[in-house]
Design a protein around this motif. Structure first.
Motif, short mmCIF file in Angstrom:
data_model
loop_
_atom_site.label_atom_id
_atom_site.label_comp_id
_atom_site.label_asym_id
_atom_site.label_seq_id
_atom_site.Cartn_x
_atom_site.Cartn_y
_atom_site.Cartn_z
N ARG A 170 26.56 -8.79 -20.96
CA ARG A 170 26.09 -9.62 -19.85
C ARG A 170 26.01 -8.70 -18.64
N ASP A 171 24.79 -8.33 -18.27
CA ASP A 171 24.57 -7.34 -17.23
C ASP A 171 24.30 -8.04 -15.90
N SER A 172 25.33 -8.12 -15.07
CA SER A 172 25.21 -8.78 -13.77
C SER A 172 25.12 -7.76 -12.64
N THR A 173 24.58 -6.58 -12.96
CA THR A 173 24.41 -5.56 -11.93
C THR A 173 23.14 -5.77 -11.12
N GLY A 174 22.16 -6.48 -11.69
CA GLY A 174 20.87 -6.66 -11.02
C GLY A 174 19.96 -5.45 -11.13
N ALA A 175 20.34 -4.45 -11.91
CA ALA A 175 19.56 -3.22 -12.03
C ALA A 175 18.63 -3.32 -13.23
N ILE A 176 17.37 -3.67 -12.98
CA ILE A 176 16.41 -3.84 -14.07
C ILE A 176 16.18 -2.54 -14.83
N GLY A 177 16.16 -1.41 -14.11
CA GLY A 177 15.93 -0.13 -14.77
C GLY A 177 16.99 0.24 -15.77
N ARG A 178 18.13 -0.41 -15.69
CA ARG A 178 19.22 -0.11 -16.62
C ARG A 178 18.85 -0.48 -18.05
N VAL A 179 18.03 -1.51 -18.21
CA VAL A 179 17.66 -1.97 -19.55
C VAL A 179 16.97 -0.85 -20.31
N SER A 180 15.98 -0.23 -19.68
CA SER A 180 15.24 0.82 -20.37
C SER A 180 16.12 2.06 -20.59
N ARG A 181 17.06 2.31 -19.67
CA ARG A 181 17.98 3.43 -19.87
C ARG A 181 18.87 3.21 -21.08
N LEU A 182 19.33 1.97 -21.25
CA LEU A 182 20.28 1.67 -22.31
C LEU A 182 19.64 1.42 -23.66
N ARG A 183 18.46 0.82 -23.67
CA ARG A 183 17.90 0.29 -24.91
C ARG A 183 17.86 1.34 -26.02
N SER A 184 17.44 2.55 -25.71
CA SER A 184 17.31 3.57 -26.74
C SER A 184 18.65 4.12 -27.20
N TYR A 203 13.60 -8.55 -16.55
CA TYR A 203 14.60 -8.06 -17.50
C TYR A 203 14.06 -8.12 -18.92
N LEU A 204 13.40 -9.23 -19.27
CA LEU A 204 12.80 -9.35 -20.60
C LEU A 204 11.69 -8.31 -20.79
N ALA A 205 10.87 -8.13 -19.78
CA ALA A 205 9.77 -7.18 -19.88
C ALA A 205 10.27 -5.75 -20.06
N ALA A 206 11.46 -5.47 -19.52
CA ALA A 206 12.04 -4.13 -19.63
C ALA A 206 12.71 -3.91 -20.98
N GLY A 207 12.84 -4.96 -21.79
CA GLY A 207 13.43 -4.83 -23.11
C GLY A 207 14.69 -5.63 -23.33
N GLY A 208 15.05 -6.47 -22.36
CA GLY A 208 16.22 -7.32 -22.52
C GLY A 208 15.97 -8.46 -23.48
N HIS A 209 17.05 -9.16 -23.84
CA HIS A 209 16.95 -10.20 -24.86
C HIS A 209 17.09 -11.62 -24.29
#
Length: 326
Positions: A170-184, A203-209
């Protein structure tokens, strides 16, 4: 642990962070809690979170936490997963809460980055690993630096996610760029969930669920429709619905969870009572939130009188909204 196999199938979309209803004497109102749990499950959510941020977790006694989990499990009857808030800034206490949640029938536990202690990353990893060793439940990490001061570093998330015990963030940082950094860097089965309703589509567009949502408590069917439209590639419909709900999401977040409780009281589901140090909304905030609720209520929202107990609570919006509603 067959009953929680493949969390990726249910740890997605909108997952409501349930408030804990209190009566006017300050006791938990389990009848009201039953109603709002049934409302979410009838709307089709895949999981509910109980006794966490919206649930005023820091004011709950161990027996109250257990009662919430047992009630949610009884209401769900396998139709949705029950995720128990079990975090603490003391590792031994978090272990106790997690084991109690497992004994009460929870399907998973969500555990927050230790607050106030300001631990180093190594301490955070050791904290979560100790919890995981104590239980058979899958663990969802909660990173919320606005409350814990320190954020869980990306390296630590990746390190923990290498264990099957940890199934989501549960990512409550508000940092959308974090999704793409983490996903891989994460297993494909590890779920990334926004803790912020207002940025869900990004968030979904960046790869979140999905999203651990406050807003879903007020308008579950609309939230489910947003996620369904996005998954179906109906991006304009998803944007239009999301934009309609953004003003309410912002107001709910401003004075959380007092604003959420007041919104649900306007719909007739719960009393707006909170426990100190959370105070009720002031008059201007009530007026502003009531206006936003009224803008949506006639078209979209069901009240408790409409929906309980004659039939399961169901918002008027459907999971695939009619074109004339978009």
């Amino acid at each position: 642990m067959a009953h929680v196999a493949d969390p990726a199938t249910w740890l997605a979309g909108y997952i409501p962070d349930m408030p804990t209803p209190f009566d006017r004497h300050g006791d938990i109102d389990l009848a009201a809690f039953t109603r709002i749990c049934e409302r979410q499950i009838a709307a089709g959510v895949t999981a509910i979170i109980v006794g966490e941020t919206a649930g005023e977790t820091s004011t709950l006694t161990p027996s109250e936490r257990e009662a919430l989990v047992r009630t949610a499990v009884r209401v769900a009857r396998g139709r949705a997963r029950v995720i128990a808030g079990a975090g603490s800034n003391a590792t031994d206490r978090a272990i106790t809460f997690t084991q109690a949640a497992e004994a009460a029938g929870a399907d998973a536990a969500i555990s927050v980055v230790p607050y106030y202690n300001n631990p180093m990353p190594a301490g955070m990893v050791a904290h979560f690993r100790a919890i995981a060793r104590s239980t058979g439940l899958p663990i969802i990490l909660h990173d919320i630096p606005s409350r814990s001061v320190r954020s869980l570093p990306d390296d630590s998330v990746a390190e923990l996610a290498s264990s099957e015990s940890f199934v989501g963030l549960r990512d409550s940082t508000g940092a959308i760029g974090r999704v793409s950094r983490l996903r891989s860097r994460l297993p494909s089965s590890f779920s990334l969930l926004s803790g912020d309703d207002t940025t869900l589509l990004a968030y979904l567009a960046a790869g979140g669920h999905g999203c651990v949502s406050t807003l879903s408590n007020v308008a579950p069917d609309l939230c489910i429709a947003i996620h369904a439209c996005f998954k179906q590639g109906r991006l304009q419909a998803a944007r239009d619905l999301h934009q309609r709900l953004t003003p309410m999401a912002a107001l709910l977040e401003r004075e959380h969870p007092a604003a959420l409780k007041f919104a649900l009281s306007l719909l007739g589901f719960i009393d707006p009572a909170t426990r100190l140090p959370i105070a009720p909304l002031d008059a201007p905030a009530k007026t502003e939130l009531a206006r936003v609720i009224a803008d949506l209520a006639d078209e979209y929202l069901a009240s408790a009188d409409d929906a309980w107990p004659a039939r399961p609570v169901r918002d008027r919006a459907c999971s695939a909204p009619r074109a004339d509603r978009l």
